[in-house]
Design a protein around this motif. Sequence first.
Motif, PDB file in Angstrom:
ATOM      1  N   GLU A  80      -9.772   7.433 -24.579  1.00  0.00           N
ATOM      2  CA  GLU A  80      -8.959   6.247 -24.846  1.00  0.00           C
ATOM      3  C   GLU A  80      -8.162   5.846 -23.608  1.00  0.00           C
ATOM      4  N   THR A  81      -7.767   4.581 -23.569  1.00  0.00           N
ATOM      5  CA  THR A  81      -7.086   4.026 -22.401  1.00  0.00           C
ATOM      6  C   THR A  81      -5.815   3.320 -22.827  1.00  0.00           C
ATOM      7  N   LEU A  82      -4.707   3.708 -22.248  1.00  0.00           N
ATOM      8  CA  LEU A  82      -3.419   3.063 -22.517  1.00  0.00           C
ATOM      9  C   LEU A  82      -3.143   2.006 -21.461  1.00  0.00           C
ATOM     10  N   PHE A  83      -2.852   0.785 -21.910  1.00  0.00           N
ATOM     11  CA  PHE A  83      -2.393  -0.288 -21.017  1.00  0.00           C
ATOM     12  C   PHE A  83      -0.874  -0.246 -20.960  1.00  0.00           C
ATOM     13  N   ILE A  84      -0.341   0.011 -19.750  1.00  0.00           N
ATOM     14  CA  ILE A  84       1.104   0.010 -19.512  1.00  0.00           C
ATOM     15  C   ILE A  84       1.443  -1.236 -18.715  1.00  0.00           C
ATOM     16  N   PRO A  85       2.136  -2.208 -19.313  1.00  0.00           N
ATOM     17  CA  PRO A  85       2.467  -3.433 -18.576  1.00  0.00           C
ATOM     18  C   PRO A  85       3.372  -3.147 -17.378  1.00  0.00           C
ATOM     19  N   LYS A  86       3.316  -4.015 -16.404  1.00  0.00           N
ATOM     20  CA  LYS A  86       4.119  -3.836 -15.192  1.00  0.00           C
ATOM     21  C   LYS A  86       5.604  -3.698 -15.527  1.00  0.00           C
ATOM     22  N   LEU A  87       6.250  -2.791 -14.812  1.00  0.00           N
ATOM     23  CA  LEU A  87       7.689  -2.533 -14.892  1.00  0.00           C
ATOM     24  C   LEU A  87       8.124  -1.877 -16.202  1.00  0.00           C
ATOM     25  N   TRP A  88       7.176  -1.489 -17.046  1.00  0.00           N
ATOM     26  CA  TRP A  88       7.528  -0.759 -18.257  1.00  0.00           C
ATOM     27  C   TRP A  88       7.806   0.701 -17.918  1.00  0.00           C
ATOM     28  N   TRP A  89       8.878   1.223 -18.478  1.00  0.00           N
ATOM     29  CA  TRP A  89       9.227   2.618 -18.320  1.00  0.00           C
ATOM     30  C   TRP A  89       8.261   3.486 -19.125  1.00  0.00           C
ATOM     31  N   HIS A  90       7.933   4.671 -18.607  1.00  0.00           N
ATOM     32  CA  HIS A  90       7.100   5.596 -19.367  1.00  0.00           C
ATOM     33  C   HIS A  90       7.446   7.047 -19.025  1.00  0.00           C
ATOM     34  N   TYR A  91       7.428   7.858 -20.082  1.00  0.00           N
ATOM     35  CA  TYR A  91       7.646   9.290 -20.002  1.00  0.00           C
ATOM     36  C   TYR A  91       6.365   9.929 -20.514  1.00  0.00           C
ATOM     37  N   VAL A  92       5.684  10.677 -19.657  1.00  0.00           N
ATOM     38  CA  VAL A  92       4.344  11.178 -19.968  1.00  0.00           C
ATOM     39  C   VAL A  92       4.423  12.654 -20.326  1.00  0.00           C
ATOM     40  N   TYR A  93       3.991  12.980 -21.549  1.00  0.00           N
ATOM     41  CA  TYR A  93       4.083  14.348 -22.043  1.00  0.00           C
ATOM     42  C   TYR A  93       2.684  14.887 -22.354  1.00  0.00           C
ATOM     43  N   TYR A  94       2.373  16.059 -21.806  1.00  0.00           N
ATOM     44  CA  TYR A  94       1.088  16.699 -22.070  1.00  0.00           C
ATOM     45  C   TYR A  94       1.217  17.556 -23.335  1.00  0.00           C
TER      46      TYR A  94
END
Length: 287
Positions: A208-222
Amino acid sequence: MSDFNLVDKVEGITKEEFKEQYLSAQRPVIFKDLTKNWLARKKWTFDFFRKQYGEWEIPMYDDSYHDPGNGYMKPTTYKRFGDYLDIIQHKPTSLRFHNFQIMKRAPELANDYKTPTIMDGFMKFALMFFGGQGSALNLHYDIDCSHVFLSHFQTQKVVYLYPPDQSEFLYKLPFTNHSHVDVLDPDLERYPAFKHAKGFKAVIEHGETLFIPKLWWHYVYYSKGGFSLALRANDSIKTKVQGASNLLRLFAFDSGMNYLAGQRWKRYKDNKAIQNAQRAMMNLGVG
């Protein structure tokens, strides 16, 4: 911890539908089928990378990535890639291997994926990210202002997202694109404004592929050990210029001030972020 809306999952969406519903609206979305014709979807496994590239010496990063001082945003150590893959496949670890530029180190891997046609403006630039169960990439937005298409493989990854208008509630550090707030275990005594932040949760499964719009904050957890490929797109000259400016104005300046002032520079950023958050709460009539 703040409440989260779940990110939509879509399949068979057209370029026009994506533009209307997500790109123009600046909303994240998960594509279930963007990688369906990629060789990487079946080919890229732990064993594949171990057999092909296991002898590499690779930089390792952990939770000290943003600690002030000489190690600021630098590797914690180096490991043999095969040994690292053994670790993340079988047990938790805080060590991450990120921002791996595959076009430079292993250009043949570019044959295993295709540039998406879901929008215009994709770059040839591509990055890979590897992490063990329980590791996390701190809360940030991408400094170059690109849209990001993050495809995950083999396991599962969870990404927590916030739109740009939530920056002050996230305690954005001035002159950076980062925050010290731990999304999964926030210190609400130190960061009380965070409970007012409105965010989204994306659970990305294999392929699957996540689209993250420009300047959106993200916290990536494995949530499980695994790896992802990030492709970037930019549909605006204005944001390209803004991205280039950020790299010079933010990254270079922040790194320089950390070198010169260390802990004093960190305290200044922390205090300024707290002041901005307090003002945001006052504007909401809370706090």
